[in-house]
Design an enzyme around this catalytic site. Structure first.
Site, short mmCIF file in Angstrom:
data_model
loop_
_atom_site.label_atom_id
_atom_site.label_comp_id
_atom_site.label_asym_id
_atom_site.label_seq_id
_atom_site.Cartn_x
_atom_site.Cartn_y
_atom_site.Cartn_z
N ILE A 205 -51.07 19.16 48.27
CA ILE A 205 -52.07 18.24 48.82
C ILE A 205 -52.25 18.41 50.32
CG2 ILE A 205 -51.90 16.50 47.01
CD1 ILE A 205 -49.89 14.99 48.63
N GLY A 208 -49.03 22.47 56.34
CA GLY A 208 -48.89 22.38 57.78
C GLY A 208 -48.06 23.52 58.32
N GLY A 209 -47.81 23.48 59.63
CA GLY A 209 -47.08 24.56 60.26
C GLY A 209 -45.63 24.64 59.85
N HIS A 210 -44.99 23.48 59.57
CA HIS A 210 -43.57 23.47 59.26
C HIS A 210 -43.27 23.12 57.81
CE1 HIS A 210 -42.58 24.11 63.39
NE2 HIS A 210 -43.10 22.97 63.79
N VAL A 212 -45.01 22.16 53.53
CA VAL A 212 -46.10 22.00 52.57
C VAL A 212 -45.84 20.71 51.81
CG1 VAL A 212 -47.27 22.97 50.56
CG2 VAL A 212 -46.42 24.49 52.35
N LYS A 226 -42.25 16.71 50.60
CA LYS A 226 -42.45 17.52 51.80
C LYS A 226 -41.46 18.66 51.77
CE LYS A 226 -43.34 16.97 56.76
NZ LYS A 226 -43.46 16.00 57.86
N ASP A 329 -46.31 11.36 67.92
CA ASP A 329 -47.34 12.16 67.25
C ASP A 329 -48.27 11.27 66.44
OD1 ASP A 329 -48.80 14.36 66.49
OD2 ASP A 329 -47.39 15.03 64.95
#
Length: 568
Positions: A205, A208-210, A212, A226, A329
């Site tokens: 869904i 990202g960089g670090h 999935v 995650k 963030d």
């Protein structure tokens, strides 16, 4: 010609300085933005202006000179915030940099010996400008050879120490059964994470960089997974450490379920965080798809402020200590929408535990490793001005990071209110836009954001109809402006924002959200409502402020399901 600057008189003081701390010349020309005083301890060499600074975070000095029409003037001298390429130089060898004024050129240098930034060895020619004549630094015969041998010896000692520490740490990990080192401690102990055999992966869904993010099931419950690759184990440990803090459970913080290891199908196994799944998706996704009425907008805004106030709060409850936490963030991608259309703050990968007054010694956070670690932040669009220009207060960095979070909160409140149909005379908000998207587009650079938010002090536009739609013509505007103030010390705390929004949501102690604000007069620009806004707190010293965004559909029914999203 400006060469030695008369500052070599500081050199005798070097003998009194600890050999482990670099001492540099310190100077800042009047009007220069962004002081570097917090990067070291000031050392006075006498009653006159020349000063030294003993570096706290690096062994590197720097100098900046401005060359205009053949005349050089010093702009700044001091300590760098970290050791970087060029710091190994024994002397100040300037490198030309671009300058906004075509007739001027900036020269910068980095060097790694005491007071090496007191003068430059030479300024190379730039364009058609004449450069000053070469100036050789006054060096003691044999000095470079002696310094090289000293640096080589220090390197060998550090290398040997690192090997010994690594071996001791590895042995300690084995004795402790693979316990996890503190986040950011640099340890690399292997640990045995539990295999989540009952975990089922269904669909990706978010990527990202670090990590999935997958939707899946664990023991019959729909969850968000995650999944981190092995190379991102440090990011996994940092985020898990925050989620596992005692007392972090809150309705408006993403719910942590468990951590383990595993992987979908044939993919390699890696560390996993299992979190609650929020089918309505991120705040950004929701605002893109739906508009909201006044009550729903207040619910989202208030719950978001409550979640951030809870993160920032340091407290003891039921024998459990919860430290203050800075998120660092906040963005509309990292806030999720619950079934009741309130918000839950997620993605704690950059969150930082703050020092506190009531903190037990055993729970004291590890001091961040220098300014680079403190100034690290997430999405540039939502970064506070003091993070964009790196002037954040490093002496009281805990409070400073909380104030930076409040700036990000203000931009999210603006995005929420920009989709409120009751704040528009025609009840038709424009299509959703991220903060600053109208001014800078969908992918602004750091330089563009700096120019707009720092140099020009611009903020997202607050439509005049927002003042007219509420019976207090200044309430929403004041709230937003006091949250995104250019002066961090003038901003509200997250708790104060929560109190102000609660007064808007529950006027005169009401038990439910108001359906809509009082109507807008026909001519909003010339005849704002004059009645006292019943939602405004009458005895609070808190202030408030907001701004604009996009549009398409009317509020969704609470049971409606949209594409699944989860923060990453």
């Amino acid at each position: 010609m400006l060469g030695t600057l008369g500052l070599w008189t500081l050199l005798p003081a070097a003998a009194q300085v600890s050999p482990n701390r670099r001492t540099c010349v310190f100077f800042e020309a009047p009007g220069v933005r962004g002081s570097t005083k917090t990067l070291g301890e000031m050392v006075d060499a006498g009653p006159g202006p020349p000063k030294g600074i003993r570096c706290l975070y690096s062994h590197c000095c720097f100098g900046i000179w401005n060359l205009t029409h053949g005349r050089a003037q010093v702009e700044m001298q001091g300590c760098r915030d970290s050791d970087e390429p060029g710091c190994e130089s024994l002397h100040c060898d300037p490198v030309p940099r671009a300058h906004p004024n075509p007739s001027s050129t900036l020269f910068t240098c980095s060097c790694g010996t005491d007071f090496c930034n007191a003068n430059y060895s030479h300024l190379p020619p730039s364009g058609n400008q004449g450069a000053p004549g070469p100036q050789e630094p006054q060096a003691t015969p044999g000095g470079p050879v002696w310094m090289a041998l000293l640096l080589l010896g220090m390197f060998l000692v550090l290398l040997l120490s690192s090997i010994i520490l690594a071996l001791l740490q590895r042995k300690a990990c084995r004795v402790q059964g693979g316990s996890d080192p503190e986040p950011g401690s640099g340890g690399d102990c292997s640990e045995e994470l539990p295999e989540l055999a009952e975990l089922r992966f269904s669909q990706v869904i978010q990527e990202g960089g670090h990590a999935v993010v997958w939707a899946g099931r664990l023991q019959g419950e729909m969850v968000a997974i995650k999944a981190f690759p092995p190379r991102a184990v440090a990011q996994f440990r940092a985020e898990r450490a925050v989620y596992q803090l005692l007392g972090l459970q809150h309705d408006h913080i993403v719910r942590f379920i468990t951590a383990g290891q595993g992987g979908p199908g044939p993919l390699p196994s890696g560390p996993l965080l299992v979190l609650e799944l929020y089918p309505k998706g991120s705040l950004c996704h929701y605002l893109t798809q739906y508009t909201s009425d006044w009550g729903s907008s207040l619910r989202m805004a208030l719950s978001l402020a409550e979640g951030l106030a809870f993160l920032h709060e340091e407290r003891w409850q039921d024998g459990q200590y919860k430290p203050g936490i800075a998120h660092r963030d906040l963005s509309s991608q990292n806030v999720l929408i619950r079934e009741d259309r309130s918000c839950a703050i997620g993605d704690l990968g950059l969150a930082l535990v703050l020092p506190g007054l009531a903190q037990p010694p055993a729970l004291a956070p590890t001091q961040p490793r220098g300014p680079a670690a403190i100034l690290e932040a997430g999405t540039q669009r939502y970064m506070a001005p003091e993070l964009l220009d790196k002037t954040l207060d490093l002496q009281d960095w805990g409070t400073a990071l909380q104030r930076a979070d409040v700036y990000s909160l203000a931009l999210l409140l603006w995005e929420i209110l920009s989709r409120c149909s009751d704040l528009r005379p025609d009840h038709r908000p424009p299509p959703f836009q991220l903060a600053y998207e109208a001014e800078l587009g969908s992918n602004p650079s750091a330089c563009e954001l700096w120019a707009l938010a720092v140099e020009e002090r611009k903020r997202p536009n607050i439509p005049s109809t927002w003042s007219c739609s509420a019976t207090d013509p200044r309430g929403l505007r004041e709230l937003l402006e006091d949250c995104w103030d250019a002066d961090p010390e003038a901003r509200l705390t997250a708790e104060c924002v929560q109190q102000r929004l609660a007064a808007l949501a529950y006027p005169h102690g009401a038990s439910s959200f108001p359906e809509s604000p009082q109507g807008c007069p026909e001519n909003c620009l010339s005849a704002p409502a004059s009645a006292v806004f019943p939602c405004r707190p009458q005895q609070s010293s808190c202030l408030l402020s907001v701004q604009q965004g996009p549009g398409s559909r009317s509020p969704d029914p609470v049971g409606d399901t949209v594409q699944v999203y989860v923060n990453e």
